[in-house]
Design an enzyme around this catalytic site. Sequence first.
Site, PDB file in Angstrom:
ATOM      1  CG  HIS A  66      -2.283  -0.821   1.178  1.00 10.02           C
ATOM      2  ND1 HIS A  66      -3.339  -0.376   1.447  1.00 10.02           N
ATOM      3  CD2 HIS A  66      -2.216  -1.987   0.353  1.00 10.02           C
ATOM      4  CE1 HIS A  66      -4.201  -1.396   1.180  1.00 10.02           C
ATOM      5  NE2 HIS A  66      -3.573  -2.308   0.433  1.00 10.02           N
ATOM      6  CB  THR A 192      -0.564 -17.754  -0.202  1.00 10.35           C
ATOM      7  OG1 THR A 192      -0.467 -18.819   0.589  1.00 10.35           O
ATOM      8  CG2 THR A 192       0.778 -16.849   0.125  1.00 10.35           C
ATOM      9  CB  SER A 245      -2.585 -23.213   2.857  1.00  8.55           C
ATOM     10  OG  SER A 245      -1.236 -23.083   2.754  1.00  8.55           O
TER      11      SER A 245
END
EC number: 1.11.1.7
Length: 325
Positions: A66, A192, A245
Amino acid sequence: MAIKNILALVVLLSVVGVSVAIPQLLDLDYYRSKCPKAEEIVRGVTVQYVSRQKTLAAKLLRMHFHDCFVRGCDGSVLLKSAKNDAERDAVPNLTLKGYEVVDAAKTALERKCPNLISCADVLALVARDAVAVIGGPWWPVPLGRRDGRISKLNDALLNLPSPFADIKTLKKNFANKGLNAKDLVVLSGGHTIGISSCALVNSRLYNFTGKGDSDPSMNPSYVRELKRKCPPTDFRTSLNMDPGSALTFDTHYFKVVAQKKGLFTSDSTLLDDIETKNYVQTQAILPPVFSSFNKDFSDSMVKLGFVQILTGKNGEIRKRCAFPN
């Protein structure tokens, strides 16, 4: 900068496929002569925090992203405003966390090497080290960025990629920062370890076209699962962006997206472009040992770290990251 260091940086950037007009802007050894333990100090602080709270890795990685997408990698996302009109006050940044890690690293550096290391460099190092702590890839961070003095809420709103964006918009967002479609899909892979909330998926579940419907691009079983977790009036419940995960930096995210279970529109839309779709599907089926994702992510993070940087006499070296000097 010594000639050998310039050449080393040029070689590094060639290896990772980065194109930079003036390679000597940053240097892998930028602080070596005046503060040789700078990276060690930052790493020590980061390990201390992230080892206790692994979810900080995603938060710090997001903060660096960001920062770089708004006015470049200049630490402007760290600045506070008495009028609540700085970047960190923009709606997409209200959920940023991990400022205390950056502040702690900067404080430790100021004790050892006062007025030398920029907050922009600290944030770049902290993000890298946080990912490495949880078993993700490590990448070289050329240093020498300067801190910006300006931080505007509206700049964040105009520049940050939206989780509701389609692939055409996202590719344009990234191209404006010198990043390509591969960088887009690879950096999306950072999800992820991402965490979001029902607030950002509610419209996809209950009112996608304004008629009380769900997004038809989503896997129906995933819609049912999300509806169980996110009733229509629930905007607070946390959601893992890579279910099963969530705290492991791996390619499982791409398997999720390939199954049409991307949490955001910006995840799902990766299947709407030939190049990004091919990358998603390839990483989804490859055994980890054959995956290029870790290297690709490292390469794209190096490129991200060069976006609109301030160097030389531009900007400043802040004493405290939340305030200009």
